[in-house]
Scaffold this active site. Sequence first.
Site, PDB file in Angstrom:
ATOM      1  N   HIS A  38     -13.950  -2.853   8.721  1.00  0.00           N
ATOM      2  CA  HIS A  38     -13.912  -3.740   7.561  1.00  0.00           C
ATOM      3  C   HIS A  38     -12.529  -4.373   7.406  1.00  0.00           C
ATOM      4  O   HIS A  38     -12.404  -5.558   7.137  1.00  0.00           O
ATOM      5  CB  HIS A  38     -14.284  -2.929   6.313  1.00  0.00           C
ATOM      6  N   ASP A  70      -8.034  -3.531  -1.291  1.00  0.00           N
ATOM      7  CA  ASP A  70      -8.756  -2.464  -1.968  1.00  0.00           C
ATOM      8  C   ASP A  70     -10.052  -2.318  -1.198  1.00  0.00           C
ATOM      9  O   ASP A  70     -10.694  -3.311  -0.831  1.00  0.00           O
ATOM     10  CB  ASP A  70      -9.010  -2.791  -3.436  1.00  0.00           C
ATOM     11  N   LYS A  92      -3.344   3.525   6.100  1.00  0.00           N
ATOM     12  CA  LYS A  92      -3.704   2.109   5.941  1.00  0.00           C
ATOM     13  C   LYS A  92      -2.571   1.226   6.461  1.00  0.00           C
ATOM     14  O   LYS A  92      -2.802   0.233   7.162  1.00  0.00           O
ATOM     15  CB  LYS A  92      -3.933   1.853   4.454  1.00  0.00           C
ATOM     16  N   THR A 112       0.839  -1.194   0.000  1.00  0.00           N
ATOM     17  CA  THR A 112       0.000   0.000   0.000  1.00  0.00           C
ATOM     18  C   THR A 112       0.871   1.240   0.000  1.00  0.00           C
ATOM     19  O   THR A 112       1.948   1.249   0.605  1.00  0.00           O
ATOM     20  CB  THR A 112      -0.953   0.029   1.211  1.00  0.00           C
ATOM     21  N   GLY A 114      -9.439   9.163   5.108  1.00  0.00           N
ATOM     22  CA  GLY A 114     -10.482   8.986   4.108  1.00  0.00           C
ATOM     23  C   GLY A 114     -11.859   9.410   4.596  1.00  0.00           C
ATOM     24  O   GLY A 114     -12.065  10.545   5.053  1.00  0.00           O
ATOM     25  N   TYR A 115     -12.802   8.487   4.509  1.00  0.00           N
ATOM     26  CA  TYR A 115     -14.193   8.780   4.864  1.00  0.00           C
ATOM     27  C   TYR A 115     -14.473   8.614   6.359  1.00  0.00           C
ATOM     28  O   TYR A 115     -15.624   8.711   6.779  1.00  0.00           O
ATOM     29  CB  TYR A 115     -15.141   7.876   4.063  1.00  0.00           C
ATOM     30  N   ASN A 121      -0.627   4.004   1.058  1.00  0.00           N
ATOM     31  CA  ASN A 121      -1.403   4.821   1.993  1.00  0.00           C
ATOM     32  C   ASN A 121      -0.841   4.621   3.408  1.00  0.00           C
ATOM     33  O   ASN A 121      -0.977   3.541   4.007  1.00  0.00           O
ATOM     34  CB  ASN A 121      -2.881   4.383   1.903  1.00  0.00           C
TER      35      ASN A 121
HETATM   36  P1  ITT Z   1      -3.434   1.933  -1.681  1.00  0.00           P
HETATM   37  O1  ITT Z   1      -4.147   1.610  -2.977  1.00  0.00           O
HETATM   38  O2  ITT Z   1      -2.038   2.390  -1.902  1.00  0.00           O
HETATM   39  O3  ITT Z   1      -3.527   0.835  -0.689  1.00  0.00           O
HETATM   40  P2  ITT Z   1      -5.548   3.898  -1.350  1.00  0.00           P
HETATM   41  O4  ITT Z   1      -5.779   4.988  -0.354  1.00  0.00           O
HETATM   42  O5  ITT Z   1      -5.572   4.282  -2.808  1.00  0.00           O
HETATM   43  O6  ITT Z   1      -4.171   3.198  -0.980  1.00  0.00           O
HETATM   44  P3  ITT Z   1      -7.774   2.197  -1.917  1.00  0.00           P
HETATM   45  O7  ITT Z   1      -7.418   2.157  -3.360  1.00  0.00           O
HETATM   46  O8  ITT Z   1      -8.184   0.932  -1.253  1.00  0.00           O
HETATM   47  O9  ITT Z   1      -6.580   2.782  -1.053  1.00  0.00           O
HETATM   48  O10 ITT Z   1      -8.887   3.299  -1.774  1.00  0.00           O
HETATM   49  C1  ITT Z   1      -9.724   3.238  -0.737  1.00  0.00           C
HETATM   50  C2  ITT Z   1     -10.320   4.586  -0.487  1.00  0.00           C
HETATM   51  O11 ITT Z   1     -11.488   4.296   0.281  1.00  0.00           O
HETATM   52  C3  ITT Z   1      -9.396   5.446   0.346  1.00  0.00           C
HETATM   53  O12 ITT Z   1      -8.818   6.435  -0.409  1.00  0.00           O
HETATM   54  C4  ITT Z   1     -10.344   6.002   1.368  1.00  0.00           C
HETATM   55  O13 ITT Z   1     -10.866   7.187   0.864  1.00  0.00           O
HETATM   56  C5  ITT Z   1     -11.475   4.991   1.461  1.00  0.00           C
HETATM   57  N1  ITT Z   1     -11.232   4.087   2.599  1.00  0.00           N
HETATM   58  C6  ITT Z   1     -10.836   2.799   2.583  1.00  0.00           C
HETATM   59  N2  ITT Z   1     -10.699   2.313   3.817  1.00  0.00           N
HETATM   60  C7  ITT Z   1     -11.016   3.318   4.638  1.00  0.00           C
HETATM   61  C8  ITT Z   1     -11.045   3.439   6.022  1.00  0.00           C
HETATM   62  O14 ITT Z   1     -10.684   2.445   6.831  1.00  0.00           O
HETATM   63  N3  ITT Z   1     -11.422   4.612   6.538  1.00  0.00           N
HETATM   64  C9  ITT Z   1     -11.772   5.626   5.735  1.00  0.00           C
HETATM   65  N4  ITT Z   1     -11.745   5.602   4.413  1.00  0.00           N
HETATM   66  C10 ITT Z   1     -11.368   4.447   3.856  1.00  0.00           C
END
Ligand code: ITT
Length: 205
Positions: free
Chosen positions: A178, A69, A12, A7, A151-152, A9
């Site tokens: 989740h 994801d 995350k 990741t 994020g959210y 992020n």
């Molecule tokens: P990686 O792909 O590098 O892992 P990313 O942030 O792009 O990082 P995702 O593609 O899985 O991750 O996108 C998920 C989005 O959904 C992320 O940008 C958040 O906005 C939201 N999200 C996922 N999990 C979340 C959480 O636990 N709390 C809040 N928002 C979340």
Amino acid sequence: MKLILATHNASKLAEFRALLAHWPVELVPLTEFPEVRQWNEDAPTLEENAVAKALTVYRATGQWSMADDSGVEVDALGGAPGVQSARYAGEPCNPAANNEKLLTALTGVANRRARFRCVLALVGPGFPPETIEGICEGVIAHEPRGTGGFGYDPLFIPDGYSQTFAELPPEVKNQISHRARAVQAAWERWGRKLFGDASGGSPDG
Ligand code: ITT
């Protein structure tokens, strides 16, 4: 055994570190592999995107790789933003703009029911990619609240609580989220067999 967390992020990554703390593996961040750049995340499903991330890292390193994801699905919006969660308000990912767009889309909408969905993918030597899912049900708040998480999280109130994920302590989010549920299911399905039982129980149990 090393397990790369695929990741980009940082928030995350921090959650994964806490959630996988009892796995008998050495967790390695993607920052140790600067040659592994961005992957394609434009598949139509969380499963395909999670596998694409984990496979990209596995193919580049030959080491066990885990990715997720994830996204938020809002019933009143037909499941949007869903797989588009990161890019809901456009590229590059802007969490504040995403939250604002979601609130605007729900203006005057009484049904705030939503869920976070996480699809976790694992791949390693002799272990073709597999996925597993975790879901956290809740509702979308009427305004952002709290400073934790990412994020959210400022908009998501998990069932059984009145605070958003951004207001709750990280320990609470990491028990019910989740991602927490996906990691727990992953341990039950794969962990004991692949990595041994750190909790001391039967490897087959
Ligand atoms: P990686 O792909 O590098 O892992 P990313 O942030 O792009 O990082 P995702 O593609 O899985 O991750 O996108 C998920 C989005 O959904 C992320 O940008 C958040 O906005 C939201 N999200 C996922 N999990 C979340 C959480 O636990 N709390 C809040 N928002 C979340």
